[in-house]
Design a protein around this motif. Structure first.
Motif, short mmCIF file in Angstrom:
data_model
loop_
_atom_site.label_atom_id
_atom_site.label_comp_id
_atom_site.label_asym_id
_atom_site.label_seq_id
_atom_site.Cartn_x
_atom_site.Cartn_y
_atom_site.Cartn_z
N ALA A 257 44.27 -33.95 -30.56
CA ALA A 257 45.67 -34.29 -30.31
C ALA A 257 46.38 -33.30 -29.38
O ALA A 257 47.22 -33.71 -28.58
CB ALA A 257 46.42 -34.40 -31.63
N PRO A 258 46.07 -31.98 -29.43
CA PRO A 258 46.80 -31.06 -28.54
C PRO A 258 46.37 -31.13 -27.07
O PRO A 258 47.07 -30.58 -26.22
CB PRO A 258 46.46 -29.67 -29.12
CG PRO A 258 45.91 -29.91 -30.48
CD PRO A 258 45.27 -31.25 -30.42
N VAL B 281 47.30 -28.56 -39.83
CA VAL B 281 48.06 -28.97 -38.65
C VAL B 281 48.64 -27.75 -37.93
O VAL B 281 48.52 -27.61 -36.70
CB VAL B 281 49.18 -29.95 -39.04
CG1 VAL B 281 50.18 -30.11 -37.90
CG2 VAL B 281 48.60 -31.30 -39.41
N LEU B 282 49.26 -26.85 -38.68
CA LEU B 282 49.82 -25.65 -38.07
C LEU B 282 48.74 -24.77 -37.47
O LEU B 282 48.90 -24.20 -36.38
CB LEU B 282 50.63 -24.86 -39.11
CG LEU B 282 51.92 -25.52 -39.59
CD1 LEU B 282 52.59 -24.66 -40.66
CD2 LEU B 282 52.88 -25.74 -38.43
N ALA B 283 47.61 -24.64 -38.17
CA ALA B 283 46.53 -23.80 -37.67
C ALA B 283 45.95 -24.37 -36.39
O ALA B 283 45.69 -23.63 -35.42
CB ALA B 283 45.44 -23.68 -38.74
N ALA B 284 45.73 -25.69 -36.35
CA ALA B 284 45.18 -26.32 -35.14
C ALA B 284 46.13 -26.19 -33.97
O ALA B 284 45.71 -25.88 -32.84
CB ALA B 284 44.88 -27.79 -35.43
N ALA B 285 47.42 -26.41 -34.21
CA ALA B 285 48.40 -26.30 -33.14
C ALA B 285 48.47 -24.88 -32.60
O ALA B 285 48.55 -24.66 -31.38
CB ALA B 285 49.77 -26.74 -33.65
N ALA B 286 48.43 -23.89 -33.49
CA ALA B 286 48.50 -22.50 -33.06
C ALA B 286 47.27 -22.11 -32.24
O ALA B 286 47.38 -21.43 -31.21
CB ALA B 286 48.62 -21.58 -34.28
N ALA B 287 46.09 -22.56 -32.68
CA ALA B 287 44.86 -22.22 -31.96
C ALA B 287 44.84 -22.85 -30.57
O ALA B 287 44.45 -22.20 -29.59
CB ALA B 287 43.65 -22.68 -32.76
N ALA B 288 45.26 -24.10 -30.47
CA ALA B 288 45.30 -24.76 -29.16
C ALA B 288 46.33 -24.09 -28.26
O ALA B 288 46.08 -23.89 -27.06
CB ALA B 288 45.63 -26.24 -29.34
N ALA B 289 47.49 -23.73 -28.81
CA ALA B 289 48.53 -23.07 -28.02
C ALA B 289 48.05 -21.71 -27.51
O ALA B 289 48.28 -21.36 -26.34
CB ALA B 289 49.79 -22.91 -28.86
N LEU B 290 47.38 -20.95 -28.35
CA LEU B 290 46.86 -19.65 -27.93
C LEU B 290 45.81 -19.80 -26.84
O LEU B 290 45.76 -18.99 -25.90
CB LEU B 290 46.29 -18.90 -29.14
CG LEU B 290 47.32 -18.37 -30.14
CD1 LEU B 290 46.63 -17.79 -31.36
CD2 LEU B 290 48.21 -17.30 -29.48
N THR B 291 44.96 -20.81 -26.96
CA THR B 291 43.97 -21.07 -25.91
C THR B 291 44.66 -21.39 -24.60
O THR B 291 44.26 -20.91 -23.53
CB THR B 291 43.04 -22.22 -26.32
OG1 THR B 291 42.44 -21.94 -27.58
CG2 THR B 291 41.95 -22.43 -25.28
N GLY B 292 45.70 -22.22 -24.67
CA GLY B 292 46.46 -22.55 -23.47
C GLY B 292 47.13 -21.35 -22.85
O GLY B 292 47.12 -21.17 -21.62
N LEU B 293 47.74 -20.50 -23.68
CA LEU B 293 48.39 -19.30 -23.17
C LEU B 293 47.38 -18.35 -22.53
O LEU B 293 47.66 -17.74 -21.48
CB LEU B 293 49.13 -18.59 -24.30
CG LEU B 293 50.39 -19.29 -24.82
CD1 LEU B 293 50.92 -18.58 -26.06
CD2 LEU B 293 51.47 -19.35 -23.75
#
Length: 251
Positions: free
Chosen positions: A155-156, A207-219
């Motif tokens: 989803a991210p 959900v929060l863990a997946a979103a945080a991991a995807a965001a960190l990868t993007g950053l």
């Protein structure tokens, strides 16, 4: 709801499956755009998760312990996707670990050879996935958990494609980044959340863990190479799935 609307969404879901899996989907007479299919990435992930879940149930039904059953489930998921996400993780690790500047990092990521950083990252990710699944699945419905994880972890990806610039000025990533809209990214996030809500226990934690991991990868990708590539998206999917699994295991 008109038949043409349903047909359009069906074609977009089929295209998403063609892009993210190796499952046979036949031919599309009038293929949608890559951006139009982005909302259905979680559906493709759910299909991969269903394959892995069925293999786990079959292995457990034959009397195998949770660890070998989890190993077979992971192998089935890799076969279903052709290892595309794992390939992305390995390329990202090699590029970010071995490149001195942005240009060199992108060159390494495009190289088909796998270096030591890529091998180490891939081995650790696969090992962690197997071990976590062996711990998490026996206490829950394995098919539902794997289906939900597959959807949630993809989803991210359209969100990253919307928020980040393409790191290269050519290729599929650049083309998709120019066309994907906020509505398509939001639809992907909503689809993934709904499927996660239906199938995953302890919804908020994964959900929060997946979103945080995807965001960190993007950053990290923005800092290292100025945006996203297909390899970045593959690595983000694996990071999101592992983070969600860690959240489930720790809860």
């Amino acid at each position: 709801m008109s038949g043409s609307w349903i047909q359009s969404r069906t074609d977009e879901a089929r295209l998403a499956l063609m892009l993210l899996t190796r499952m046979p989907m036949g031919r599309l007479d009038a293929a949608p755009t890559l951006a139009a299919a982005a909302w259905a990435y979680p559906l493709a992930g759910a299909a991969v998760g269903a394959v892995a879940g069925l293999v786990y149930l079959l292995a457990a039904g034959l009397g195998l312990a949770s660890l070998p059953s989890a190993l077979l489930a992971v192998a089935a998921g890799v076969v279903a996707t052709g290892g595309m996400h794992e390939d992305g993780l390995a390329d990202l690790a090699d590029g970010f670990g071995g490149g001195g500047d942005r240009t060199r990092k992108l060159e390494i990521m495009r190289d088909s050879r796998v270096g030591s950083y890529g091998v180490i990252a891939l081995c650790l990710a696969l090992l962690l996935r197997v071990v976590l699944l062996a711990e998490v699945l026996p206490g829950h419905a394995p098919l539902f958990v794997l289906l939900g994880l597959g959807a949630l972890s993809r989803a991210p990806l359209p969100v990253l494609m919307r928020l980040l610039p393409a790191a290269r000025a050519e290729g599929l990533g650049h083309s998709a980044a120019l066309r994907i809209g906020a509505g398509q990214a939001a639809a992907a996030a909503l689809t993934g959340f709904v499927l996660a809500a239906l199938f995953l226990p302890l919804l908020l934690c994964p959900v929060l863990a997946a979103a945080a991991a995807a965001a960190l990868t993007g950053l990290l990708a923005r800092r290292q190479i100025g945006g996203f590539t297909g390899d970045v998206l593959g690595a983000a999917q694996i990071a999101a799935e592992l983070a969600a699994l860690l959240a489930l295991a720790a809860a």
